[in-house]
Design a protein around this motif. Structure first.
Motif, short mmCIF file in Angstrom:
data_model
loop_
_atom_site.label_atom_id
_atom_site.label_comp_id
_atom_site.label_asym_id
_atom_site.label_seq_id
_atom_site.Cartn_x
_atom_site.Cartn_y
_atom_site.Cartn_z
N UNK A 195 63.54 -14.71 30.36
CA UNK A 195 63.64 -14.94 31.80
C UNK A 195 62.35 -14.52 32.51
N UNK A 196 61.76 -13.41 32.05
CA UNK A 196 60.49 -12.96 32.64
C UNK A 196 59.40 -14.01 32.38
N UNK A 197 59.39 -14.55 31.16
CA UNK A 197 58.42 -15.61 30.85
C UNK A 197 58.62 -16.80 31.80
N UNK A 198 59.87 -17.22 31.99
CA UNK A 198 60.15 -18.37 32.88
C UNK A 198 59.68 -18.08 34.31
N UNK A 199 59.90 -16.82 34.75
CA UNK A 199 59.44 -16.45 36.09
C UNK A 199 57.92 -16.56 36.19
N UNK A 200 57.22 -16.09 35.14
CA UNK A 200 55.75 -16.16 35.15
C UNK A 200 55.27 -17.61 35.13
N UNK A 201 56.02 -18.44 34.41
CA UNK A 201 55.67 -19.87 34.36
C UNK A 201 55.96 -20.52 35.71
N UNK A 202 57.02 -20.03 36.37
CA UNK A 202 57.42 -20.62 37.65
C UNK A 202 58.34 -21.80 37.46
N UNK A 228 55.73 4.90 18.83
CA UNK A 228 55.75 4.07 17.61
C UNK A 228 56.38 2.71 17.89
N UNK A 229 57.42 2.71 18.73
CA UNK A 229 58.01 1.42 19.14
C UNK A 229 56.94 0.57 19.80
N UNK A 230 56.16 1.19 20.69
CA UNK A 230 55.11 0.49 21.43
C UNK A 230 54.08 -0.07 20.46
N UNK A 231 53.72 0.72 19.45
CA UNK A 231 52.71 0.30 18.48
C UNK A 231 53.21 -0.90 17.68
N UNK A 232 54.45 -0.82 17.21
CA UNK A 232 54.98 -1.92 16.39
C UNK A 232 55.15 -3.21 17.19
N UNK A 244 55.87 0.36 28.51
CA UNK A 244 56.51 0.37 29.83
C UNK A 244 57.72 -0.55 29.91
N UNK A 245 57.78 -1.29 31.03
CA UNK A 245 58.96 -2.14 31.29
C UNK A 245 59.10 -3.22 30.21
N UNK A 246 57.98 -3.77 29.73
CA UNK A 246 58.04 -4.83 28.71
C UNK A 246 58.65 -4.29 27.42
N UNK A 264 60.81 -1.75 27.22
CA UNK A 264 62.25 -1.55 27.49
C UNK A 264 63.01 -2.87 27.36
N UNK A 265 62.42 -3.95 27.91
CA UNK A 265 63.08 -5.27 27.83
C UNK A 265 63.20 -5.72 26.38
N UNK A 266 62.16 -5.44 25.59
CA UNK A 266 62.17 -5.87 24.19
C UNK A 266 63.18 -5.08 23.38
N UNK A 267 63.44 -3.83 23.76
CA UNK A 267 64.37 -2.99 23.02
C UNK A 267 65.82 -3.21 23.44
N UNK A 268 66.01 -3.82 24.62
CA UNK A 268 67.38 -4.04 25.12
C UNK A 268 67.93 -5.32 24.52
N UNK A 269 68.40 -5.25 23.27
CA UNK A 269 68.82 -6.45 22.56
C UNK A 269 70.34 -6.58 22.58
N UNK A 270 70.82 -7.80 22.75
CA UNK A 270 72.26 -8.06 22.81
C UNK A 270 72.82 -8.48 21.46
N UNK A 271 71.98 -9.09 20.59
CA UNK A 271 72.49 -9.69 19.35
C UNK A 271 71.66 -9.38 18.12
N UNK A 272 70.76 -8.42 18.18
CA UNK A 272 69.94 -8.14 17.00
C UNK A 272 69.40 -6.72 17.07
N UNK A 273 68.96 -6.22 15.91
CA UNK A 273 68.47 -4.85 15.80
C UNK A 273 67.11 -4.89 15.09
#
Ligand code: MG
Length: 273
Positions: A50-57, A121-125, A130-132, A134-143
């Protein structure tokens, strides 16, 4: 005829290191304006796409978390379907319960779940902060996890996961544990739905990684975008037309898109000429 560009994001449409698509943003908007349906199909979460779509407009229908869910179905030119049909993924707690029960300890020890690692380490991998992050770690269907064992052990892990109804996918940066779905599932069901609605659909797939292979092989035209420092992806069961871009993302995406359009144009010319 409907034309759908079904595309991976990271390393395919977004630069491998900087996740940027600024240099091709106007061209993407022009494709949308010309009537191409663009469907991101990514291991990213719904929030990230959704963030990508917002950036695309632009509002786009998309598939998140390696084929786990289809979002914004109403944007397709299709008769309405119950929204429940658009989720095939399992929630992380269900996934971990199956993992704990079915995967051998000798394989588990090579797997380091990102949620258990310090934020740095999460950031490195993931190459995010920051916010990006957090969004990447907030997963609904995968680990997401990192695999540090030898290749034969990875093959063994994949096999045990499959037996348990799970899937292990290796993306450009990390591995993901999910239910047994992949990026090709919704490509197949959307094609069937368009057919049932009486409209022909041409799918052009775009990808750069192993987790894109199923989607690319299901497409009518497969566009492979090379990853810097790696040989381009090869397909075991390729569709009749495969385009391999010379440049990396994001420019390679546009290069392949233009080639695909000119091939389709020629085919149409042949049919009508
Ligand atoms: Mg990728």
């Amino acid at each position: 005829m409907g034309l759908m560009f079904m595309t991976d994001l990271d390393g395919t449409l977004l630069g491998h290191d900087d996740f940027s698509f600024a240099s091709i943003r106007d061209d993407i908007l022009a494709l949308l304006g010309a009537g191409v349906t663009i469907v991101p199909n990514s291991s990213k979460t719904s929030r990230e796409i959704s963030v990508f779509c917002d950036e695309l407009g632009a509002s786009l229908p998309f598939i998140c978390e390696n084929g786990a869910a289809l979002v914004n179905r109403q944007l397709f030119d299709l008769p309405p379907t119950p929204a429940s049909a658009d989720v095939v993924g399992l929630a992380p707690d269900r996934l971990m319960a199956l993992w704990d029960h079915h995967i051998e300890a000798s394989l588990k020890r090579h797997c380091h779940f990102l949620a258990d690692l310090p934020e740095a380490e999460q950031a490195w991998h993931l190459g995010l902060r920051g916010a990006a992050l957090k969004q990447a770690m907030a997963r609904d269907y995968s680990v997401p996890f990192v695999f540090t064992g030898p290749e034969p052990a990875f093959a063994g892990l994949r096999q045990q996961a499959a037996t348990a109804g799970l899937a292990v996918k290796r993306g450009g940066r990390v591995c993901n544990l999910s239910a047994g779905h992949d990026k090709s599932g919704f490509a197949q069901s959307l094609r069937a739905e368009y057919q049932a609605a009486g409209s022909e659909l041409v799918i052009v797939g775009f990808g750069d990684g192993d987790n894109d292979i199923g989607m690319l092989e299901t497409s009518d035209i497969a566009c492979v975008v090379p990853r810097p420092g790696h040989p381009p992806l090869t397909l075991a069961s390729p569709p009749p037309t495969v385009i391999t871009a010379r440049r990396a993302a994001p420019e390679g995406w546009l290069e392949a898109a233009r080639q695909a359009l000119s091939i389709l144009e020629c085919k149409r010319g042949d049919q009508h000429g």
